[in-house]
Design an enzyme around this catalytic site. Structure first.
Site, PDB file in Angstrom:
ATOM      1  N   ASP A 177       0.868  -1.176   0.000  1.00 19.14           N
ATOM      2  CA  ASP A 177       0.000   0.000   0.000  1.00 19.14           C
ATOM      3  C   ASP A 177       0.912   1.236   0.000  1.00 19.14           C
ATOM      4  O   ASP A 177       2.100   1.150   0.342  1.00 19.14           O
ATOM      5  CB  ASP A 177      -0.889  -0.050   1.248  1.00 19.14           C
ATOM      6  N   ASN A 191      -9.008  -1.564   3.160  1.00 20.42           N
ATOM      7  CA  ASN A 191      -8.954  -1.930   1.747  1.00 20.42           C
ATOM      8  C   ASN A 191      -7.697  -2.715   1.377  1.00 20.42           C
ATOM      9  O   ASN A 191      -7.536  -3.119   0.228  1.00 20.42           O
ATOM     10  CB  ASN A 191      -9.122  -0.691   0.848  1.00 20.42           C
ATOM     11  N   LYS A 198      -6.958  -4.015  -5.352  1.00 17.33           N
ATOM     12  CA  LYS A 198      -5.802  -4.639  -4.704  1.00 17.33           C
ATOM     13  C   LYS A 198      -5.887  -6.166  -4.785  1.00 17.33           C
ATOM     14  O   LYS A 198      -4.928  -6.835  -5.185  1.00 17.33           O
ATOM     15  CB  LYS A 198      -5.695  -4.156  -3.252  1.00 17.33           C
ATOM     16  N   ARG A 244     -15.969  12.586  -0.363  1.00 19.28           N
ATOM     17  CA  ARG A 244     -14.882  13.577  -0.406  1.00 19.28           C
ATOM     18  C   ARG A 244     -15.108  14.602  -1.517  1.00 19.28           C
ATOM     19  O   ARG A 244     -14.895  15.803  -1.317  1.00 19.28           O
ATOM     20  CB  ARG A 244     -13.543  12.869  -0.655  1.00 19.28           C
ATOM     21  N   ASP A 295      -5.185   2.845  -3.873  1.00 21.52           N
ATOM     22  CA  ASP A 295      -6.455   3.390  -4.331  1.00 21.52           C
ATOM     23  C   ASP A 295      -6.364   4.897  -4.566  1.00 21.52           C
ATOM     24  O   ASP A 295      -7.373   5.544  -4.830  1.00 21.52           O
ATOM     25  CB  ASP A 295      -7.579   3.079  -3.331  1.00 21.52           C
ATOM     26  N   GLU A 345      -0.267   5.013   0.997  1.00 21.26           N
ATOM     27  CA  GLU A 345      -0.521   5.970   2.073  1.00 21.26           C
ATOM     28  C   GLU A 345      -0.591   5.265   3.420  1.00 21.26           C
ATOM     29  O   GLU A 345      -1.256   4.249   3.579  1.00 21.26           O
ATOM     30  CB  GLU A 345      -1.823   6.723   1.807  1.00 21.26           C
TER      31      GLU A 345
END
Length: 200
Positions: free
Chosen positions: A7, A155, A133, A46, A91, A9
């Site tokens: 991943d 996720n 993923k 968002r 993502d 972040e």
């Protein structure tokens, strides 16, 4: 033949949306995939917040320009890439990730893309594939690779659990408690040691 899938972040760089929430003074934008497992729902929400505040791609990219990798991340990635192939599966979006990839030495990243209007408003987003993923890890396995995976959020769980070896990294207490079978690490040295054992 191994590929390690990481991943981005929370693992290699700070959370982009948390940094932007702080820079913009909009605390509700601190919500991430650690809080909301449904990424599509999270992104749609968002974009609604951005529209409400009249913010677009320019403001977010200005924040990203000031973000540096987590201390030790580039060195960890450089060492890992000397041991096996590495793909960052995120993502996030190309428009956000590119400056961060430069700071990490241009590793390979599979991510998504934003739809941006001429005036800079982010009008939508295109996901690369469903369950990106997990789908990517299964695709790599289908062409003869064993996968090792690590991430910090909801996720990431599917790709971690589908891999030959999978690890939580800098995750939340809740995710760790809900997935006690997954080894969880806090430092790059610990994660490197676990990956090296998996490669033997």
């Amino acid at each position: 033949m191994y590929i390690t899938c990481l991943d981005l972040e929370g693992v290699l760089v700070p959370e982009i949306w948390i940094a932007f929430a702080e820079a913009s003074g909009i605390p509700e934008l601190k919500k991430t995939t650690r809080d909301e497992p449904d990424y599509g729902k999270l992104m749609t929400w968002r974009l609604g917040v951005l529209k409400e505040h009249g913010l677009g791609i320019k403001e977010i990219q200005e924040t990203i320009a000031k973000i540096d990798p987590i201390p030790g991340a580039k060195e960890f990635l450089d060492e890992l890439r000397s041991l096996c192939q590495v793909i960052i599966i995120s993502d996030t979006f190309e428009q956000f990730a590119t400056p961060l990839m430069k700071k990490l030495g241009w590793p390979t990243i599979f991510c998504n893309s934003l739809e941006v209007a001429a005036n800079g408003e982010i009008t939508g987003f295109r996901m690369r594939c469903e369950q990106s993923k997990l789908t990517t890890v299964k695709a790599l396995q289908s062409i003869g690779y064993e996968t090792i995976a690590s991430g910090d959020s909801y996720n990431d769980l599917a790709m971690i659990k589908a891999s030959k070896a999978g690890f939580l990294f800098k995750s939340t207490d809740k995710i760790k408690a809900d997935n006690p079978e997954l080894p969880a690490y806090e430092t790059y040295d610990e994660l490197m040691s676990a990956i090296k054992k998996s490669l033997d």
